[in-house]
Write an enzyme that holds these catalytic residues in place. Structure first.
Site, mmCIF file in Angstrom:
data_model
loop_
_atom_site.group_PDB
_atom_site.id
_atom_site.type_symbol
_atom_site.label_atom_id
_atom_site.label_comp_id
_atom_site.label_asym_id
_atom_site.label_seq_id
_atom_site.Cartn_x
_atom_site.Cartn_y
_atom_site.Cartn_z
ATOM 1 C CE LYS A 25 -1.315 -9.445 1.371
ATOM 2 N NZ LYS A 25 -2.549 -8.599 1.346
ATOM 3 C CG ASP A 160 -9.377 -2.454 -0.335
ATOM 4 O OD1 ASP A 160 -9.824 -1.467 -0.951
ATOM 5 O OD2 ASP A 160 -8.187 -2.821 -0.406
#
Length: 232
Positions: A25, A160
């Site tokens: 990422k 999340d």
């Protein structure tokens, strides 16, 4: 070409020198500065609303924005997310159908996060025919139990859980991804939440109201009578 992309960064598939597949990422260039500028602009708007409108005094936008700022700045530090991945990996080890990827520490920094690659599909991408290959009820029960433990026992939870962050792996397990946003709950609040859940489950509206009011923070505009009526 990224495997996935979002507002703060994008994820690429790569391979370590020893052949292990990994997900990398990478934070978007300049995103921290852009976020800080946007938050400063929102801060001015929140202050205006809080000081000059009943709507602002009721919802306290400055306080809300301050919490959002802290959460977002933590999410921009991928070293924090690497630590979250390690913590949650340990948490879910007792659940055989759940998995959280581990970070590869030598290839992590504030703006780059390298972790184990987990192959799978978003839960929302599974067709009815594909869902017949595994017992979805067992997976759902285990995921629900894991979240109850995160919130009511560990006080540390994945905050999340949208479909892009929950995958069904090729061996039919649930992978929890993207641990940049987490929540922490103090022991006293854990006790109150448990009491609230029990009161709701047993239909005790008055007790549920008492606990909810205790958990919350009274504002000048709070209508306690109306709140209790709606809760019941």
């Amino acid at each position: 070409e990224p495997k996935a992309s979002a507002s703060l960064g994008q994820v690429h598939r790569a391979r370590l020198r020893d052949g292990r597949p990994v997900a990398v990422k990478v934070q978007r260039p300049g995103i921290r500065e852009a976020v800080v500028n946007d938050l400063d602009a929102l801060d001015e708007l929140a202050e205006l609303l809080d000081n000059h409108t009943d709507f602002g005094r009721k919802y306290r936008f400055c306080q809300m924005l301050d919490q959002f700022r802290k959460s977002l700045m933590r999410e921009l530090d991928y070293r924090q997310e690497a630590q979250n991945l390690r913590s949650f990996h340990e948490q879910v080890e007792k659940f055989p159908n759940l998995i959280v990827p581990l970070p590869i520490d030598d290839y992590c920094s504030a703006r780059v996060l390298t972790m184990q690659y987990i192959d799978g599909r978003k839960v929302t991408d599974m067709s009815p025919l594909a869902r017949m290959d595994f017992d979805g009820e067992v997976l759902a029960e285990e995921l629900f139990e894991a979240y109850l433990e995160q919130i009511l026992v560990n006080g540390f939870f994945h905050a999340d859980p949208h479909p892009g962050n929950i995958f069904i792996t090729d061996d039919h397990r649930i992978a929890l991804l993207d641990l940049g946003m987490v929540g922490r709950i103090m022991p006293r609040l854990q006790e109150d939440l448990l009491q609230l859940l029990l009161a709701i489950a047993e239909g005790r509206g008055e007790e549920a109201s008492d606990t909810a009011i205790k958990i919350g923070e009274r504002s000048d505009l709070f209508d306690e009578t109306g709140f209790r009526r709606k809760m019941s």
